[in-house]
Design an enzyme around this catalytic site. Structure first.
Site, PDB file in Angstrom:
ATOM      1  N   THR A 386       0.879  -1.154   0.000  1.00 20.58           N
ATOM      2  CA  THR A 386       0.000   0.000   0.000  1.00 20.58           C
ATOM      3  C   THR A 386       0.921   1.209   0.000  1.00 20.58           C
ATOM      4  O   THR A 386       2.111   1.071   0.201  1.00 20.58           O
ATOM      5  CB  THR A 386      -0.851  -0.119   1.273  1.00 20.58           C
ATOM      6  OG1 THR A 386      -1.608  -1.312   1.162  1.00 20.58           O
ATOM      7  CG2 THR A 386      -1.736   1.048   1.532  1.00 20.58           C
ATOM      8  N   GLY A 479       1.599  -1.329   4.760  1.00 16.47           N
ATOM      9  CA  GLY A 479       2.025  -2.407   5.654  1.00 16.47           C
ATOM     10  C   GLY A 479       0.934  -3.410   6.001  1.00 16.47           C
ATOM     11  O   GLY A 479       1.070  -4.131   6.991  1.00 16.47           O
TER      12      GLY A 479
HETATM   13  N1  GLY Z   1      -4.984  -4.178   1.371  1.00 19.45           N
HETATM   14  C1  GLY Z   1      -4.546  -3.890   2.668  1.00 19.45           C
HETATM   15  C2  GLY Z   1      -5.552  -3.170   3.465  1.00 19.45           C
HETATM   16  O1  GLY Z   1      -6.417  -2.513   2.906  1.00 19.45           O
HETATM   17  O2  GLY Z   1      -5.533  -3.242   4.668  1.00 19.45           O
END
Ligand code: GLY
Length: 578
Positions: A386, A479
């Site tokens: 992310t 993370g």
């Molecule tokens: N894809 C990781 C989150 O949205 O927590």
């Protein structure tokens, strides 16, 4: 009264600041003596990729506000940081509007297509098929990024959409020099990424060789897609040629996203989750993020102890962090999901009395076992790409934005002809109660797959306010499951331990998420601390790892901004408004 250039610890404050600000600024510089932030008294952008930060800072210099800068940075990252910046993913944007003294949360999380169903990732034995959930065409939710960025721009920006997208189009069309970080990240995943013909064409040379650092990568199909968005706004993505390219690919390869799914996608404005931490107010993303709820819950538990007296990253401090994290993540597994489909008990989970009851359960000398902790109220295998960025303008508007494709390069599948990667966010749903997802997180009915539902997230863009109500911190991190605990430690480092933003960012972090029952930690904790933790009964990972990448801006509420990029990721950058 106006004072000219301030030069302390080798840093130049290149613009003018008023005298009352100088004392506070001096105090902040004093807390930044070993760690040097970037300083500005106008505006700033901090992101994981310095070309994109520069784009945002230039938009501020052209008279744009923090929202214009955030939208420009978001589109630029889709070009310069393809592993996480995106058009084919989704995210969350927290916006503080200075004039209205209002903070809003824009949810542009991906959405399950209408044809999605609860057991779609189970095999004939009833087990989760992880490859299907993570790396197939069905692993993609309906992308939300373009709708989210355009919603922010149309409602809160000052410049035109064309002005803020133009730099991204230029970067894609003219090419960018491949950074060491981009070269390394593509090369290390070439096996997975080259399985998809379009991804191979977009991110590798014609003969399939890796790009070397310093070579130029051009993304002409992406430039054309950005051009359609610039010309038509959201319909340039969710309708017309781009939508047709997405749907053609879905239909020919067994994907589920339809034209109706794309046309029907909407970004949603939600009320942020806020809590008081001592005298300050901490606001972050509400469900379908679990970030705001659980950060406030953990801060409520921790507020009951004198953390300063325990000392930063002492064994006693880390013990309290871990026990708070363990209980919050147990609750996450049961109570959190898309609030439009499941009644998430936000008020109860963020109640100070509930936190006090959880605090009472914590033995201050011994670790609990996660198997003994059940949701009270009522493993990180793949890299966690992310990305977060923060923007702040001269008028006091602030944006804290986290967006993602989920894993690095999402599903690894690009939309042929449109130049962008698709997310694999469907894996953030709970495919089967009790089965861990790609981050080792477990969930249940609250986060089961349903058509039109948004998968639970940990993304925690946050804005913190001082007792007078002025914004003092914008922060967030990538993370996966570790995002919430990384962001909480950023907040504690600044509020509780009075660290300057660069030191707060550099400080070693820890993470616990209930299951698996072990502490993830970074290098920098002393051997004595680790020994004391083990003596209390904690289980520590075999070796230290790396947790998050916070891209933050800090202020004392006087208009002087201190920004720090997270050096854990190469190529990140804090850029002051020129
Ligand atoms: N894809 C990781 C989150 O949205 O927590």
């Amino acid at each position: 009264m106006i004072k000219p250039i301030l030069r302390i610890t080798g840093l130049v404050l290149a613009t003018f600041i008023s005298v009352p600000a100088v004392a506070q600024t001096k105090a902040l510089l004093d807390s930044n003596t070993r760690f040097h932030p970037v300083i500005s008294s106008t505006g700033m952008v901090v992101s994981q990729e310095i070309l994109a930060s520069q784009v945002g800072a230039d938009i501020l210099a052209k008279g744009g506000n923090a929202i214009d800068a955030a939208v420009a940075t978001g589109f630029a990252l889709a070009v310069t940081l393809p592993r996480a910046g995106n058009l084919g993913g989704g995210g969350f944007m927290m916006v503080h509007l200075a004039e209205e003294n209002k903070t809003i949360a824009i949810d542009y999380r991906e959405m399950a297509p209408a044809d999605a169903f609860k057991d779609m990732f189970l095999n004939t034995e009833g087990d989760v098929d992880n490859l299907k959930a993570r790396f197939s065409i069905q692993s993609s939710g309906v992308p939300g990024t373009v709708a989210g960025l355009i919603h922010a721009q149309e409602n809160y920006g000052k410049l035109s959409l064309k002005q803020v997208i133009r730099p991204a189009i230029n970067l894609a069309r003219n090419g960018i020099p491949v950074s060491i970080s981009l070269a390394e990240s593509l090369a290390s995943r070439s096996g997975r990424l080259q399985k998809d013909a379009a991804t191979k064409k977009y991110f590798f040379k014609e003969d399939g060789a890796d790009y070397e650092a310093g070579e130029v990568i051009r993304q002409r199909d992406l430039a054309a897609t950005l051009g359609r968005i610039s010309a038509k706004g959201a319909p340039g993505f969710y309708q017309g040629k781009t939508a047709a390219l997405i749907v053609d690919q879905m239909e020919s390869t067994g994907g589920l996203i339809s034209l109706a799914d794309l046309k029907g996608y909407k970004a949603i404005e939600r009320t942020p989750v806020c809590g008081d931490y001592r005298d300050n107010k901490v606001c972050a993303m509400p469900p379908p993020s679990s970030g705001g709820v659980h950060m406030v819950q953990m801060l409520n538990i921790l507020e009951g102890w004198d953390l300063q007296a325990l000392g930063h990253n002492s064994a006693d401090y880390i013990h309290r962090l871990v026990e708070s994290m363990r209980r919050a993540y147990a609750d996450r597994s049961l109570y959190l999901g898309d609030p439009d489909f499941f009644p998430v008990p936000v008020a109860q989970l963020t109640d100070k009395k509930y936190a006090a009851a959880l605090r009472q359960q914590i033995d201050l000398d011994h670790a609990s076992r996660s198997e003994d902790i059940r949701p009270g109220l009522v493993d990180t295998a793949e890299s966690t790409e992310t990305t977060h960025y923060s923007t702040w303008d001269q008028w006091g508007n602030v944006v804290s934005n986290t967006y993602t494709l989920n894993f690095s390069y999402g599903s690894g599948i690009s939309v042929a002809g449109a130049g962008f990667l698709l997310n694999n966010e469907m894996d953030d749903f709970s495919a089967k109660p009790g089965s861990p997802n790609g981050y080792g997180l477990v969930g249940g009915i609250a986060n089961s797959i349903q058509p039109g539902k948004r998968p639970l997230s940990s993304m925690t863009p946050a804005i913190v306010f001082n007792p007078e109500g002025a914004p003092i911190l914008a922060t967030g991190s990538p993370g996966g499951s570790t995002i919430i605990t990384v962001v909480m430690q950023m907040v504690l480092n600044v509020l509780e331990f009075d660290m300057g933003i660069a030191e707060a960012t550099a400080a070693s972090r820890i993470h616990h998420q209930w299951l698996p029952d072990n502490i993830f930690y970074e290098s920098g904790l002393s051997a004595d601390t680790l020994r004391l933790m083990r003596e209390m009964g904690h289980i520590l990972n075999d070796k230290p790892g790396r947790l998050g990448a916070a891209e933050s801006i800090h202020s004392k509420g006087d208009g002087v901004l201190f920004g720090a990029e997270d050096q854990r990721r190469h190529g990140s950058g804090a850029v002051a408004q020129p």
